[in-house]
Design a protein around this motif. Sequence first.
Motif, PDB file in Angstrom:
ATOM      1  N   ARG A  93     -89.513  64.983   8.054  1.00  0.00           N
ATOM      2  CA  ARG A  93     -88.230  64.724   8.698  1.00  0.00           C
ATOM      3  C   ARG A  93     -87.096  64.493   7.712  1.00  0.00           C
ATOM      4  NH1 ARG A  93     -91.338  60.339   8.574  1.00  0.00           N
ATOM      5  NH2 ARG A  93     -90.464  58.272   8.183  1.00  0.00           N
ATOM      6  N   ASN A  94     -87.404  64.149   6.454  1.00  0.00           N
ATOM      7  CA  ASN A  94     -86.359  63.931   5.441  1.00  0.00           C
ATOM      8  C   ASN A  94     -86.148  65.155   4.558  1.00  0.00           C
ATOM      9  OD1 ASN A  94     -86.304  61.374   6.476  1.00  0.00           O
ATOM     10  ND2 ASN A  94     -86.718  60.313   4.568  1.00  0.00           N
ATOM     11  N   ASN A  95     -86.769  66.285   4.910  1.00  0.00           N
ATOM     12  CA  ASN A  95     -86.751  67.472   4.039  1.00  0.00           C
ATOM     13  C   ASN A  95     -85.811  68.559   4.548  1.00  0.00           C
ATOM     14  OD1 ASN A  95     -88.861  65.956   3.076  1.00  0.00           O
ATOM     15  ND2 ASN A  95     -90.390  67.576   3.210  1.00  0.00           N
ATOM     16  N   ALA A 119     -70.771  71.533  -1.664  1.00  0.00           N
ATOM     17  CA  ALA A 119     -70.231  72.755  -1.065  1.00  0.00           C
ATOM     18  C   ALA A 119     -70.104  72.642   0.449  1.00  0.00           C
ATOM     19  CB  ALA A 119     -71.108  73.947  -1.439  1.00  0.00           C
ATOM     20  N   VAL A 120     -70.962  71.826   1.088  1.00  0.00           N
ATOM     21  CA  VAL A 120     -70.867  71.663   2.542  1.00  0.00           C
ATOM     22  C   VAL A 120     -70.017  70.448   2.909  1.00  0.00           C
ATOM     23  CG1 VAL A 120     -73.100  72.779   2.922  1.00  0.00           C
ATOM     24  CG2 VAL A 120     -72.999  70.278   2.739  1.00  0.00           C
ATOM     25  N   GLY A 121     -69.519  69.739   1.889  1.00  0.00           N
ATOM     26  CA  GLY A 121     -68.624  68.623   2.153  1.00  0.00           C
ATOM     27  C   GLY A 121     -69.284  67.254   2.195  1.00  0.00           C
ATOM     28  N   VAL A 122     -70.479  67.132   1.601  1.00  0.00           N
ATOM     29  CA  VAL A 122     -71.182  65.847   1.581  1.00  0.00           C
ATOM     30  C   VAL A 122     -71.371  65.418   0.130  1.00  0.00           C
ATOM     31  CG1 VAL A 122     -73.274  64.605   2.244  1.00  0.00           C
ATOM     32  CG2 VAL A 122     -72.380  66.417   3.731  1.00  0.00           C
ATOM     33  N   ASP A 123     -70.889  64.265  -0.222  1.00  0.00           N
ATOM     34  CA  ASP A 123     -71.017  63.752  -1.591  1.00  0.00           C
ATOM     35  C   ASP A 123     -72.296  62.925  -1.723  1.00  0.00           C
ATOM     36  OD1 ASP A 123     -68.613  64.874  -2.463  1.00  0.00           O
ATOM     37  OD2 ASP A 123     -67.446  63.146  -1.709  1.00  0.00           O
ATOM     38  N   PHE A 155     -85.137  63.866   0.782  1.00  0.00           N
ATOM     39  CA  PHE A 155     -84.135  62.840   0.531  1.00  0.00           C
ATOM     40  C   PHE A 155     -84.713  61.450   0.760  1.00  0.00           C
ATOM     41  CE2 PHE A 155     -81.677  66.656   1.511  1.00  0.00           C
ATOM     42  CZ  PHE A 155     -80.754  66.663   0.475  1.00  0.00           C
ATOM     43  N   VAL A 156     -84.075  60.478   0.139  1.00  0.00           N
ATOM     44  CA  VAL A 156     -84.527  59.091   0.294  1.00  0.00           C
ATOM     45  C   VAL A 156     -84.290  58.606   1.721  1.00  0.00           C
ATOM     46  CG1 VAL A 156     -84.163  56.717  -0.486  1.00  0.00           C
ATOM     47  CG2 VAL A 156     -84.133  58.596  -2.140  1.00  0.00           C
ATOM     48  N   ARG A 157     -83.158  59.018   2.292  1.00  0.00           N
ATOM     49  CA  ARG A 157     -82.813  58.584   3.645  1.00  0.00           C
ATOM     50  C   ARG A 157     -82.606  59.788   4.545  1.00  0.00           C
ATOM     51  NH1 ARG A 157     -79.565  55.960   0.324  1.00  0.00           N
ATOM     52  NH2 ARG A 157     -77.724  57.088   1.025  1.00  0.00           N
ATOM     53  N   ARG A 158     -83.017  59.646   5.774  1.00  0.00           N
ATOM     54  CA  ARG A 158     -82.861  60.738   6.720  1.00  0.00           C
ATOM     55  C   ARG A 158     -81.400  60.991   7.059  1.00  0.00           C
ATOM     56  NH1 ARG A 158     -85.595  61.403  12.736  1.00  0.00           N
ATOM     57  NH2 ARG A 158     -85.428  63.677  12.830  1.00  0.00           N
ATOM     58  N   SER A 159     -80.586  59.945   7.013  1.00  0.00           N
ATOM     59  CA  SER A 159     -79.165  60.101   7.328  1.00  0.00           C
ATOM     60  C   SER A 159     -78.482  61.059   6.352  1.00  0.00           C
ATOM     61  CB  SER A 159     -78.463  58.741   7.312  1.00  0.00           C
ATOM     62  OG  SER A 159     -78.605  58.119   6.045  1.00  0.00           O
ATOM     63  N   VAL A 160     -78.878  61.011   5.078  1.00  0.00           N
ATOM     64  CA  VAL A 160     -78.320  61.933   4.081  1.00  0.00           C
ATOM     65  C   VAL A 160     -78.773  63.347   4.389  1.00  0.00           C
ATOM     66  CG1 VAL A 160     -78.244  62.534   1.631  1.00  0.00           C
ATOM     67  CG2 VAL A 160     -78.220  60.133   2.314  1.00  0.00           C
ATOM     68  N   ARG A 161     -80.054  63.484   4.672  1.00  0.00           N
ATOM     69  CA  ARG A 161     -80.593  64.814   5.019  1.00  0.00           C
ATOM     70  C   ARG A 161     -79.856  65.400   6.215  1.00  0.00           C
ATOM     71  NH1 ARG A 161     -82.673  67.113   9.838  1.00  0.00           N
ATOM     72  NH2 ARG A 161     -84.304  68.608   9.353  1.00  0.00           N
ATOM     73  N   ASN A 162     -79.643  64.600   7.259  1.00  0.00           N
ATOM     74  CA  ASN A 162     -78.985  65.091   8.463  1.00  0.00           C
ATOM     75  C   ASN A 162     -77.526  65.472   8.196  1.00  0.00           C
ATOM     76  OD1 ASN A 162     -81.311  64.731   9.926  1.00  0.00           O
ATOM     77  ND2 ASN A 162     -80.658  62.834  10.933  1.00  0.00           N
ATOM     78  N   GLU A 193     -84.566  73.856   8.053  1.00  0.00           N
ATOM     79  CA  GLU A 193     -85.477  72.720   8.123  1.00  0.00           C
ATOM     80  C   GLU A 193     -86.799  73.101   7.444  1.00  0.00           C
ATOM     81  OE1 GLU A 193     -84.694  69.767  11.700  1.00  0.00           O
ATOM     82  OE2 GLU A 193     -85.595  71.623  12.400  1.00  0.00           O
ATOM     83  N   ASN A 194     -87.488  72.119   6.980  1.00  0.00           N
ATOM     84  CA  ASN A 194     -88.793  72.336   6.342  1.00  0.00           C
ATOM     85  C   ASN A 194     -89.879  72.307   7.418  1.00  0.00           C
ATOM     86  OD1 ASN A 194     -91.025  70.459   4.260  1.00  0.00           O
ATOM     87  ND2 ASN A 194     -90.713  72.658   4.229  1.00  0.00           N
ATOM     88  N   LEU A 195     -90.104  73.445   8.069  1.00  0.00           N
ATOM     89  CA  LEU A 195     -91.049  73.539   9.181  1.00  0.00           C
ATOM     90  C   LEU A 195     -92.490  73.652   8.677  1.00  0.00           C
ATOM     91  CD1 LEU A 195     -89.163  76.111  11.447  1.00  0.00           C
ATOM     92  CD2 LEU A 195     -89.138  73.612  11.647  1.00  0.00           C
TER      93      LEU A 195
END
Length: 248
Positions: A93-95, A119-123, A155-162, A193-195
């Motif tokens: 879920r974090n991938n 590039a997608v606007g997330v620092d 990612f360490v946190r799912r919120s960053v991944r999302n 997503e990493n299915l």
Amino acid sequence: MTRRRRRKTGGEKSQNLSTSSEVSPEPKRSKMADAGGPLSSTPVPTTDKEIKSQLSEIMETLALLGKQIEKISSVENRLSDLQKSVTYQYSRRNNIEIHGIPQRNGEDTNDIVVRVAAAVGVDITPSDIDISHCLPSRQNQTQQRHQTPAIIVKFVRRSVRNSIYYARKNLRGQTPNQIRVGDNNTNNIYINENLTPPMKRLFHQVNERRKQLKWRFIWTSNGKIFTRKDETSEVITVPSAKAMNRIN
């Protein structure tokens, strides 16, 4: 003064005997006579024909029970496989997977992930990344050439991944040269997503059917596959190959 002893008469003896017989318990009845158990109602086979008939009935019953046990076992195995698949997908879920960027020798994939996120606007910083690496290269069977290996990121946190996954539309039209200066590769960059392997196979099957019927949209969210004919049509969820008949 001598007392005379009173002698019992025969009538008294008779009266005592009568009383004793009245309180004596009744003789116990046989339990087998009252039981009315199976032995009393089921005839015992006495001839070879009767014995063979009962054995045949027993064998048929055992065969039916065996089939029922096989069905139960099959259902349990399918449920176990489904549970494993759900658990396996939940562990991812974090991938995410980043496709379209060739890796250079000695290059840190964490640096590429940070650049793609920008590039997608997330620092983000490398501390937001648990681990990243390139997946093994595989050959495209249709075009008979090796595809650029994807980069898998946890990612360490799912919120960053999302945040990165839901902003992936901002990568449209961008090439590795815009992500990394001096790269002449003109591949399109996209994020998936990493299915799990079964879900990846199902995704490709659904995508092929979508193309045949000229449906416009297909995507995944939280390990589930969705498709849609156009902007005004219903969103279809495809949890398994059996549900593909809903795409028509």
